[in-house]
Enzyme design. Structure first.
Site, PDB file in Angstrom:
ATOM      1  N   LYS A  13       1.182  37.366  70.608  1.00 39.77           N
ATOM      2  CA  LYS A  13       0.592  36.653  71.749  1.00 39.77           C
ATOM      3  C   LYS A  13       1.606  35.766  72.456  1.00 39.77           C
ATOM      4  O   LYS A  13       1.671  35.741  73.674  1.00 39.77           O
ATOM      5  CB  LYS A  13      -0.563  35.727  71.296  1.00 39.77           C
ATOM      6  CG  LYS A  13      -1.742  36.417  70.680  1.00 39.77           C
ATOM      7  CD  LYS A  13      -2.878  35.421  70.431  1.00 39.77           C
ATOM      8  CE  LYS A  13      -2.529  34.313  69.443  1.00 39.77           C
ATOM      9  NZ  LYS A  13      -2.293  34.778  68.072  1.00 39.77           N
ATOM     10  N   ARG A  88      -9.952  29.079  69.806  1.00 38.51           N
ATOM     11  CA  ARG A  88      -9.753  29.670  68.493  1.00 38.51           C
ATOM     12  C   ARG A  88     -11.030  29.620  67.659  1.00 38.51           C
ATOM     13  O   ARG A  88     -11.032  30.100  66.541  1.00 38.51           O
ATOM     14  CB  ARG A  88      -8.678  28.875  67.779  1.00 38.51           C
ATOM     15  CG  ARG A  88      -7.609  29.788  67.158  1.00 38.51           C
ATOM     16  CD  ARG A  88      -6.583  28.923  66.651  1.00 38.51           C
ATOM     17  NE  ARG A  88      -5.476  29.362  65.940  1.00 38.51           N
ATOM     18  CZ  ARG A  88      -4.239  29.371  66.408  1.00 38.51           C
ATOM     19  NH1 ARG A  88      -4.009  29.118  67.673  1.00 38.51           N
ATOM     20  NH2 ARG A  88      -3.246  29.633  65.612  1.00 38.51           N
ATOM     21  N   ARG A 127       9.574  36.254  61.557  1.00 33.57           N
ATOM     22  CA  ARG A 127       9.661  35.573  62.862  1.00 33.57           C
ATOM     23  C   ARG A 127      10.606  34.365  62.779  1.00 33.57           C
ATOM     24  O   ARG A 127      10.556  33.570  61.858  1.00 33.57           O
ATOM     25  CB  ARG A 127       8.265  35.114  63.268  1.00 33.57           C
ATOM     26  CG  ARG A 127       8.241  34.262  64.519  1.00 33.57           C
ATOM     27  CD  ARG A 127       6.895  34.265  65.175  1.00 33.57           C
ATOM     28  NE  ARG A 127       5.851  33.616  64.407  1.00 33.57           N
ATOM     29  CZ  ARG A 127       4.565  33.605  64.773  1.00 33.57           C
ATOM     30  NH1 ARG A 127       4.196  34.212  65.877  1.00 33.57           N
ATOM     31  NH2 ARG A 127       3.666  33.012  64.030  1.00 33.57           N
ATOM     32  N   ARG A 160       9.206  28.635  61.500  1.00 40.42           N
ATOM     33  CA  ARG A 160       8.148  27.622  61.540  1.00 40.42           C
ATOM     34  C   ARG A 160       7.665  27.327  60.123  1.00 40.42           C
ATOM     35  O   ARG A 160       7.537  28.230  59.316  1.00 40.42           O
ATOM     36  CB  ARG A 160       6.966  28.168  62.365  1.00 40.42           C
ATOM     37  CG  ARG A 160       7.159  28.033  63.847  1.00 40.42           C
ATOM     38  CD  ARG A 160       6.140  28.833  64.608  1.00 40.42           C
ATOM     39  NE  ARG A 160       4.769  28.648  64.143  1.00 40.42           N
ATOM     40  CZ  ARG A 160       3.708  29.184  64.751  1.00 40.42           C
ATOM     41  NH1 ARG A 160       3.880  29.930  65.817  1.00 40.42           N
ATOM     42  NH2 ARG A 160       2.502  28.984  64.283  1.00 40.42           N
ATOM     43  N   ARG A 171      -3.694  31.000  57.089  1.00 38.97           N
ATOM     44  CA  ARG A 171      -3.871  31.149  58.530  1.00 38.97           C
ATOM     45  C   ARG A 171      -4.652  32.417  58.867  1.00 38.97           C
ATOM     46  O   ARG A 171      -5.479  32.414  59.765  1.00 38.97           O
ATOM     47  CB  ARG A 171      -2.508  31.134  59.227  1.00 38.97           C
ATOM     48  CG  ARG A 171      -1.897  29.726  59.184  1.00 38.97           C
ATOM     49  CD  ARG A 171      -0.457  29.713  59.637  1.00 38.97           C
ATOM     50  NE  ARG A 171      -0.306  30.186  60.988  1.00 38.97           N
ATOM     51  CZ  ARG A 171       0.767  30.813  61.444  1.00 38.97           C
ATOM     52  NH1 ARG A 171       1.775  31.051  60.641  1.00 38.97           N
ATOM     53  NH2 ARG A 171       0.823  31.184  62.684  1.00 38.97           N
TER      54      ARG A 171
END
Ligand code: AMP
Ligand code: ZN
Length: 214
Positions: A13, A88, A127, A160, A171
């Site tokens: 996203k 969300r 990532r 992160r 998550r």
């Protein structure tokens, strides 16, 4: 144009939102980026949400809605905007409906990026992002030219905190319970376009633009 991007963490996203924002010259609004910025600056809000974010949980709806309300009062959203990571939860989506109505605006499209769970776990694990310019890379699928270094500004890339393996599960669980139901919420309003989230960023952008009819 008002766009909402849905999809699990790691669905791409953020990457698509940046490309779309450039393409349509409208702001990219990421509540995750805004929260991370507060955390990094150590603001009162940043301190309040730090533990929740680090644990991979969701910030409360009230706090998040307030942040978005403030953001949507800025003049740069006039031509439209892209929401990434908000809403969300269903209550956030209901709040957004009311907020937009009060502003005399409405959502044009909700793009739902579809990616299998194994893919998402691998994507999040690999990532890396640039703390300076926000560029997003993946160690194998979208590596920078020099390992660990941002192509644009030669800054050392970071992972992160909540992308560490032990946080990913939490998550994804939050996503399944609280965010997944949003797809139905928006589908009932005829707003959802599903886009396969597997492929190159440019390829996925092309499919997204097609789904937007442009
Ligand atoms: P993201 O960058 O979108 O993955 O968001 C990172 C983290 O910020 C999430 O795991 C949450 O802790 C928090 N966050 C971002 N957006 C929201 C939201 N709309 N509602 C609640 N928490 C959020
Ligand atoms: Zn950079």
């Amino acid at each position: 144009m008002i766009l909402i991007l849905l999809g699990p963490p790691g669905a791409g996203k953020g990457t698509q939102a940046k490309l779309l924002a450039q393409q349509y010259a409208i702001p990219h609004i990421s509540t995750g980026d805004m929260f991370r910025d507060h955390k990094a600056r150590g603001t009162p809000l940043g301190k309040k949400i730090q533990a929740i974010m680090d644990g991979g949980g969701l910030v409360t709806d009230d706090v998040t809605n307030e942040l978005v309300k403030d953001r949507l009062s800025q003049p740069d959203v006039a031509p439209g905007f892209i929401l990434d990571g908000y809403p969300r939860t269903v209550p956030q989506a209901q709040y957004l409906d009311l907020l937009l109505r009060s502003l005399g605006r409405k959502i044009d499209r909700v793009i739902s990026y579809e990616v299998a769970e194994e893919t998402v776990v691998d994507r999040i694990g690999g990532r890396r992002s640039c703390p300076k310019c926000g560029a997003i890379y993946h160690v194998t699928q979208n590596p920078p030219k020099r390992a660990g270094i941002c192509d644009r500004d030669v800054t050392a890339l970071v992972q992160r905190d909540d992308d560490k393996p032990e946080k990913i599960r939490k998550r994804l669980q939050e996503y399944g319970v609280k965010t997944e139901p949003l797809k139905r919420f928006y589908r009932e309003r005829g707003l959802v376009a599903e886009v396969d989230g597997v492929g190159s960023p440019d390829g996925i952008l092309a499919v997204t633009r097609k789904a937007l009819g442009q």
